[in-house]
Write a protein that holds these residues in place. Structure first.
Motif, PDB file in Angstrom:
ATOM      1  N   PHE A 214       0.799  -1.226   0.000  1.00 40.79           N
ATOM      2  CA  PHE A 214       0.000   0.000   0.000  1.00 40.79           C
ATOM      3  C   PHE A 214       0.834   1.279   0.000  1.00 40.79           C
ATOM      4  N   GLY A 215       2.171   1.144   0.157  1.00 37.89           N
ATOM      5  CA  GLY A 215       3.022   2.314   0.198  1.00 37.89           C
ATOM      6  C   GLY A 215       3.095   2.928   1.581  1.00 37.89           C
ATOM      7  N   HIS A 216       3.961   3.931   1.750  1.00 40.50           N
ATOM      8  CA  HIS A 216       4.063   4.614   3.042  1.00 40.50           C
ATOM      9  C   HIS A 216       4.525   6.049   2.831  1.00 40.50           C
ATOM     10  N   VAL A 259      -9.889  -3.024   0.376  1.00 42.66           N
ATOM     11  CA  VAL A 259      -9.453  -2.486  -0.921  1.00 42.66           C
ATOM     12  C   VAL A 259     -10.330  -3.035  -2.038  1.00 42.66           C
ATOM     13  N   LEU A 260     -10.630  -4.339  -1.991  1.00 36.11           N
ATOM     14  CA  LEU A 260     -11.472  -4.946  -3.010  1.00 36.11           C
ATOM     15  C   LEU A 260     -12.881  -4.350  -3.005  1.00 36.11           C
ATOM     16  N   GLU A 264      -9.911   1.495  -3.179  1.00 35.90           N
ATOM     17  CA  GLU A 264      -8.998   2.563  -2.775  1.00 35.90           C
ATOM     18  C   GLU A 264      -8.071   2.034  -1.699  1.00 35.90           C
ATOM     19  N   ILE A 265      -6.882   2.656  -1.597  1.00 36.71           N
ATOM     20  CA  ILE A 265      -5.889   2.246  -0.611  1.00 36.71           C
ATOM     21  C   ILE A 265      -5.517   3.434   0.264  1.00 36.71           C
ATOM     22  N   ARG A 266      -4.913   3.133   1.405  1.00 31.32           N
ATOM     23  CA  ARG A 266      -4.393   4.188   2.269  1.00 31.32           C
ATOM     24  C   ARG A 266      -2.969   3.814   2.661  1.00 31.32           C
ATOM     25  N   PRO A 267      -1.966   4.585   2.206  1.00 29.62           N
ATOM     26  CA  PRO A 267      -0.567   4.280   2.546  1.00 29.62           C
ATOM     27  C   PRO A 267      -0.333   4.343   4.058  1.00 29.62           C
ATOM     28  N   VAL A 268       0.659   3.597   4.505  1.00 29.44           N
ATOM     29  CA  VAL A 268       1.037   3.617   5.921  1.00 29.44           C
ATOM     30  C   VAL A 268       1.476   5.034   6.294  1.00 29.44           C
ATOM     31  N   SER A 270      -0.452   7.687   6.344  1.00 28.20           N
ATOM     32  CA  SER A 270      -1.251   8.711   5.666  1.00 28.20           C
ATOM     33  C   SER A 270      -2.681   8.691   6.184  1.00 28.20           C
ATOM     34  N   THR A 271      -3.324   9.824   6.131  1.00 31.59           N
ATOM     35  CA  THR A 271      -4.746   9.911   6.500  1.00 31.59           C
ATOM     36  C   THR A 271      -5.627   9.982   5.258  1.00 31.59           C
ATOM     37  N   GLN A 272      -4.986  10.017   4.066  1.00 31.75           N
ATOM     38  CA  GLN A 272      -5.725  10.158   2.820  1.00 31.75           C
ATOM     39  C   GLN A 272      -5.818   8.812   2.095  1.00 31.75           C
ATOM     40  N   THR A 273      -6.981   8.554   1.510  1.00 34.01           N
ATOM     41  CA  THR A 273      -7.146   7.361   0.678  1.00 34.01           C
ATOM     42  C   THR A 273      -6.893   7.731  -0.784  1.00 34.01           C
ATOM     43  N   ILE A 274      -6.445   6.748  -1.555  1.00 32.05           N
ATOM     44  CA  ILE A 274      -6.094   6.960  -2.960  1.00 32.05           C
ATOM     45  C   ILE A 274      -6.859   5.940  -3.803  1.00 32.05           C
TER      46      ILE A 274
END
Length: 451
Positions: A214-216, A259-260, A264-268, A270-274
């Motif tokens: 999910f990224g960070h 996510v499914l 949308e995902i939320r990086p470690v 972060s408070t924002q979803t992508i």
């Protein structure tokens, strides 16, 4: 991912020297240029993977240089450096395809991290191109090298589901070709020109897997020296293949389910979803019912992923595929090692038929490559095979006389299956089996096959 060929372009000598001295210990091959014209001259005469470009320079600024580089060699990735970051300059650089945009002063670890990401992306792209070429070369076999009814059914499923974006769950023993099936689905879909990214969930430490997927954000945990987009975003508009899904910790299975559901995902950190646009294909080499019973795999996640469930049979259940797979691998290794091996001795093929192949197709490929390494002739011989295969053949013959088909029976069955697959076309059947047309005509007559 190996060393990168890096060109540093900055009008300050101290900056050039510091970057060169700082990146060289990481194994990169670094050259420098004092301005845009010098950089363009070097690019015309040498090859580089990455250009690290200062935004503000005399003679030619970084944006103009990047535009010129694109006209000479579009494969060079650019990283922009500046002490005076502005939104407009960042947008201009990114529109021209810059990989990243960093503000001075920049830590050497951060720059190396960006270089590593670039080389990983390039490696994945090259691998995808190579594997797509291999899949394209196999069109006469459908998608996978096989003529068994079970695998033909899987081929048909692959063609049907490639047109939509439904999640896929693949079950099969190690070495059966789960990733190859996943790649075939991807390369036959509308996402074929985008990334296919495989992830072995069991090979990444649990505490790092969330960040990898999910990224960070920079500083979200110890060692997070820069932002990481994560594999979901790296696979945007493409396909993410999650192998050994049962090895994923429970809390991450819950997050993957979200996510499914929400796309949308939320990086470690972060408070924002992508928003995310990724096709998910999951796989396991475990028995699914047992994994669900032991709660290694969550029921709700499994049902969300298994819109289409593909179960790949082990090689021991489709031994009729062995000859065609062997000829396929001979073709590959002839090209790889610049050899001219033409066939396999009948005794060698008979040995293959007696063995149960616990490592499945991957083990067969390894055995054929080993035979290539040890054999200097145009025919692969039994003495080039591992002793365990020869022992298995000997033991089976002694304990179960007549239990295995003869090589002639296997050959007849293989020709009949190939003719059926090719609609009775003898020329196509010969090409499929990797033999000459005279050979297949002779064999058809020998076995009295009606065609």
């Amino acid at each position: 991912m190996g060393s990168a060929r890096v060109l540093i372009v900055d009008d300050e000598e101290d900056v050039r020297d510091a970057l060169r001295d700082g990146l060289t210990p990481y194994g990169h091959k670094v050259e420098t240029a004092a301005d845009g014209p010098e950089a363009l001259e070097k690019i015309r005469n040498s090859q580089y993977d990455i250009a690290i470009i200062d935004l503000k320079m005399p003679k030619m600024d970084g944006i103009e240089l990047l535009r010129s580089i694109r006209s000479i060699d579009d494969s060079i990735e650019a990283v922009m450096l500046t002490a005076f970051a502005t939104v407009s300059s960042a947008v201009s650089a990114l529109k021209l395809g810059a990989f990243d945009y960093l503000t001075k002063p920049t830590r050497m670890e951060e720059i190396n991290h960006v270089i590593t990401n670039i080389m990983e992306k390039r490696s994945l792209k090259e691998e995808n191109t190579f594997l797509k070429k291999r899949l394209d070369e196999q069109k006469e076999f459908g998608v996978l090298v096989s003529i068994s009814p079970k695998m033909r059914e899987i081929n048909e499923i692959i063609h049907r589901i490639s047109a939509n974006d439904s999640p896929i769950f693949i079950e099969g023993e190690s070495g059966t070709g789960k990733e190859l099936v996943a790649r075939a689905i991807h390369f036959n879909s509308k996402r074929a020109q985008k990334a296919f990214i495989p992830v072995n969930c069991g090979a990444i430490p649990h505490h790092l897997l969330e960040s990898e997927l999910f990224g960070h954000k920079k500083g979200s945990f110890t060692g997070a020296i820069s932002d990481n987009v994560g594999l979901f975003r790296a696979a945007d508009s493409g396909t993410l293949f999650l192998d050994e899904i049962g090895e994923m910790p429970g809390f991450l299975q819950v997050k993957l389910l979200r996510v499914l559901q929400d796309q949308e995902i939320r990086p470690v950190g972060s408070t924002q979803t992508i928003p995310t646009d990724v096709r998910l294909i999951a796989a396991t080499n475990a028995d699914v019912d047992e994994a669900l019973a032991q709660k290694a795999l969550r029921n709700d996640l499994y049902y969300r992923l298994s819109v289409v469930h593909i179960k790949i049979p082990p090689l021991r259940e489709r031994k009729g595929d062995i000859p065609i797979l062997v000829h396929h691998f001979i073709k590959i290794f002839n090209e790889k090692y610049n050899r001219r091996v033409k066939s396999v001795a009948p005794a060698c093929m008979e040995t293959f038929a007696y063995y149960d192949w616990p490592g499945n197709v991957r083990e067969l490929e390894n055995v054929v490559e080993r035979a290539f390494a040890l054999n200097c002739d145009e025919v692969l011989m039994p003495q080039n095979l591992p002793s365990k295969l020869l022992q298995r053949r000997s033991n089976t013959r002694l304990s179960k006389p007549g239990a295995m088909p003869t090589i002639g029976e296997m050959e007849r069955q293989l020709i009949e299956q190939a003719l059926s697959e090719c609609g009775g076309n003898k020329g196509r059947a010969a090409d499929m089996l990797g033999v000459g047309r005279k050979t297949i005509y002779r064999k058809i007559k020998k076995y009295g096959i009606s065609a």
